[in-house]
Motif scaffolding. Structure first.
Motif, short mmCIF file in Angstrom:
data_model
loop_
_atom_site.label_atom_id
_atom_site.label_comp_id
_atom_site.label_asym_id
_atom_site.label_seq_id
_atom_site.Cartn_x
_atom_site.Cartn_y
_atom_site.Cartn_z
N VAL A 70 0.90 -1.21 -0.13
CA VAL A 70 0.09 0.02 0.03
C VAL A 70 0.88 1.30 0.15
CG1 VAL A 70 -1.65 1.24 1.34
CG2 VAL A 70 -2.02 -0.98 1.30
N LEU A 71 1.84 1.37 0.83
CA LEU A 71 3.12 2.26 0.73
C LEU A 71 3.58 2.49 -0.61
CD1 LEU A 71 4.23 4.81 2.55
CD2 LEU A 71 5.84 2.75 3.37
N SER A 72 3.96 1.56 -0.88
CA SER A 72 4.69 1.71 -2.50
C SER A 72 3.56 2.22 -3.55
CB SER A 72 4.85 0.30 -2.75
OG SER A 72 6.19 -0.37 -1.82
N MET A 73 2.50 1.82 -3.55
CA MET A 73 1.45 2.14 -4.45
C MET A 73 1.19 3.76 -4.24
SD MET A 73 0.71 0.03 -6.71
CE MET A 73 -1.04 0.38 -7.24
N ALA A 74 1.25 4.18 -2.84
CA ALA A 74 0.79 5.53 -2.59
C ALA A 74 1.92 6.52 -2.98
CB ALA A 74 0.62 5.69 -0.82
N CYS A 75 3.07 5.79 -3.07
CA CYS A 75 4.25 6.80 -3.26
C CYS A 75 4.65 6.61 -4.92
CB CYS A 75 5.51 6.07 -2.55
SG CYS A 75 5.50 6.43 -0.93
N SER A 76 3.96 5.79 -5.57
CA SER A 76 3.72 5.83 -7.27
C SER A 76 3.23 6.85 -7.68
CB SER A 76 3.24 4.46 -7.57
OG SER A 76 3.25 4.19 -8.79
N SER A 77 3.75 7.39 -8.70
CA SER A 77 3.33 8.61 -9.64
C SER A 77 1.88 7.93 -10.42
CB SER A 77 4.20 9.14 -10.35
OG SER A 77 4.72 7.97 -11.50
N GLY A 78 1.69 6.96 -10.56
CA GLY A 78 0.57 6.46 -11.20
C GLY A 78 -0.55 6.44 -10.51
N PHE A 79 -0.44 6.27 -9.05
CA PHE A 79 -1.58 5.85 -8.21
C PHE A 79 -2.18 7.12 -7.60
CE2 PHE A 79 -3.11 3.72 -4.09
CZ PHE A 79 -4.12 2.99 -4.68
N LYS A 80 -3.52 7.24 -7.84
CA LYS A 80 -4.25 8.60 -7.24
C LYS A 80 -4.55 8.63 -5.86
CE LYS A 80 -3.50 9.66 -11.38
NZ LYS A 80 -2.49 10.56 -12.02
N ALA A 81 -4.55 7.52 -5.11
CA ALA A 81 -4.87 7.54 -3.58
C ALA A 81 -3.47 7.72 -2.89
CB ALA A 81 -5.81 6.45 -3.40
N ASP A 82 -3.77 8.32 -1.65
CA ASP A 82 -2.83 8.26 -0.50
C ASP A 82 -2.82 7.07 0.12
OD1 ASP A 82 -4.65 8.62 1.55
OD2 ASP A 82 -4.73 10.88 1.51
N TYR A 83 -2.04 6.95 1.13
CA TYR A 83 -1.90 5.73 2.00
C TYR A 83 -3.17 5.30 2.74
CZ TYR A 83 0.05 2.67 5.63
OH TYR A 83 0.08 1.51 6.54
N PHE A 84 -3.74 6.56 3.29
CA PHE A 84 -4.88 5.91 4.02
C PHE A 84 -6.03 5.89 3.32
CE2 PHE A 84 -2.06 8.54 6.86
CZ PHE A 84 -2.04 8.01 7.99
N LYS A 85 -6.48 6.35 2.25
CA LYS A 85 -7.54 6.29 1.32
C LYS A 85 -7.13 4.87 0.74
CE LYS A 85 -8.43 11.09 0.46
NZ LYS A 85 -8.82 12.26 -0.74
#
Length: 245
Positions: free
Chosen positions: A179-194
């Protein structure tokens, strides 16, 4: 209609999937899984997604050739052995403790039946649940067959060695880190909590799509740099909008 066509809408929307009037598979969010316990969750998922090939060493220890055991037969044994555990994160309020093996008087098939709720799991229901959970959680089933007896013995020994090795390993959760990796990815539109609120199937679809896009970008960088020959690249790899498996 193929099974995938039946559950695809639920996967894409992250919704519960109703198999019949008695059985509905719940779609937990990423946060639900972490709260429930990641290791416990995936152990439960693998109860439905394992194959007899995954238990070749255990089956051999009781004199059974895994190649002669169907995945449904393996599942029946595993389910009965775990029927008293909490499965609510996947099966909601369905009572699993009352299931027993029973013979279908019409087909002759051995099924799982709860006579108190008149709920049954035959091979069709099992296969539907299994495929759905595999797709939702990004799991690939694998079935292995030996070409000859020496190969069969070698595969069992390898499985036994791996089983012993796994006993020495401490389980390391990976979902929160993903989840953290995705939240830090430029292509993913949600933050960690969302992202924690994403249904598991939707989140895993995002993971696979981001991986596909990054692979496409890396390939095209190689093409532009002259280190990759465009003509040798599979056509599907050049379309980042194509469906991910």
């Amino acid at each position: 209609m193929e099974l995938r066509e039946m559950y695809e809408p639920s996967l894409m929307r992250g919704r519960d999937f109703k198999i019949n009037d008695k059985i509905t598979i719940h779609m937990p969010s990423v946060g639900d899984i972490i709260d429930y316990g990641e290791q416990k969750y995936f152990q439960l998922v693998y109860l439905f997604c394992s194959t007899s090939s995954d238990y070749k060493a255990q089956l051999d220890s009781v004199g059974v050739d895994w190649q002669k055991v169907s995945d449904f037969e393996m599942f029946r044994q595993l389910f009965i052995g775990n029927k008293n555990q909490d499965m609510s994160i996947l099966l909601g309020d369905m009572d699993t403790s009352g299931f027993m093996m029973a013979k279908d008087n019409i087909s002759g098939e051995i099924v799982l039946h709860n006579r108190f709720t008149d709920t049954r799991i035959d091979h069709v229901v099992y296969e539907t649940i299994s495929q759905y959970l595999c797709a939702a959680n990004g799991i690939e089933k694998h079935s292995e067959f030996a070409a000859d007896e020496p190969t069969r013995i070698a595969m069992i020994e390898e499985a036994r060695d791996n089983m012993e090795y796994q006993k020495t390993k401490h389980y390391e959760p990976h979902l929160a880190e993903l989840v953290l990796s995705m939240a830090c990815s430029s292509g993913f539109k949600a933050d960690y909590f969302k992202a924690m609120d994403y249904p598991m199937s939707v989140f895993m679809n995002h993971v696979r799509k981001i991986q596909q896009i990054k692979s496409y970008d890396n390939t095209m960088h190689g093409v532009y740099a002259g280190t990759v020959e465009l003509g040798k690249i599979p056509k599907a790899q050049l379309d980042w909008t194509s469906k991910v498996d």
